[in-house]
Write a protein that holds these residues in place. Structure first.
Motif, PDB file in Angstrom:
ATOM      1  N   ASP A   1       3.053  -1.569 -10.659  1.00 16.08           N
ATOM      2  CA  ASP A   1       2.100  -2.530 -10.113  1.00 16.08           C
ATOM      3  C   ASP A   1       1.227  -1.962  -8.997  1.00 16.08           C
ATOM      4  N   TYR A   2       1.750  -1.026  -8.246  1.00 17.28           N
ATOM      5  CA  TYR A   2       1.033  -0.505  -7.078  1.00 17.28           C
ATOM      6  C   TYR A   2       1.022   1.021  -7.134  1.00 17.28           C
ATOM      7  N   TRP A   3      -0.121   1.589  -6.733  1.00 12.46           N
ATOM      8  CA  TRP A   3      -0.300   3.037  -6.812  1.00 12.46           C
ATOM      9  C   TRP A   3      -0.867   3.582  -5.517  1.00 12.46           C
TER      10      TRP A   3
ATOM     11  N   TYR B   1      11.488  -2.596  -4.781  1.00 12.14           N
ATOM     12  CA  TYR B   1      10.723  -2.125  -5.933  1.00 12.14           C
ATOM     13  C   TYR B   1      11.418  -0.967  -6.617  1.00 12.14           C
TER      14      TYR B   1
ATOM     15  N   GLN C   1       0.846  -1.193   0.000  1.00 16.15           N
ATOM     16  CA  GLN C   1       0.000   0.000   0.000  1.00 16.15           C
ATOM     17  C   GLN C   1       0.887   1.250   0.000  1.00 16.15           C
TER      18      GLN C   1
END
Length: 125
Positions: A113-115, A31, A2
């Motif tokens: 991939d995640y925002w 990441y 998150q």
């Protein structure tokens, strides 16, 4: 993973602003971490990122020399320091995380991939 972006606000042209992105559920060193922005009525575009597992940084041309990104691995946070802000910097700013080894430069939205949810920066002249 998150991501929580914060620090946006309304400033005058020439002012500075520092955004933050807190990452939970993963470590930022695992990441490729980047920032994007979306101006009103426009598509979301790359702003800056870190090379994976390195201190190399990359910026879109229009922010070079004005924006600087940094990170605190212990706090799992990344920060863009934005100086000499211009009205054209007005946008919602998003932090994003990408799994490594799947792209070359990680400057495309679909490579992440995640925002985070985004934080609004408004620069008035």
């Amino acid at each position: 993973v998150q991501l929580q972006a914060s620090g946006g606000g309304s400033v005058q042209a020439g002012d500075s602003l520092r955004l933050s992105c807190a990452v939970s559920g993963g470590t930022i060193s695992s990441y490729v971490m980047g920032w994007f922005r979306q101006a009103p009525g426009k598509e979301r575009v790359f702003v800056a990122n870190f090379g994976w597992n390195s201190d190399n940084t990359y910026y879109r041309d229009s922010v070079k020399g004005r924006f600087t990104i940094s990170r605190d691995n212990a706090r799992s946070e990344i920060y863009p320091q934005m100086n000499s802000l211009k009205p054209e910097d007005t946008a919602i700013y998003y932090c994003a995380a990408a799994k490594p080894f799947r792209a070359s430069w990680y400057q495309k939205e679909y490579e992440y991939d995640y925002w985070g949810q985004g934080t609004l920066v408004t620069v008035s002249s």
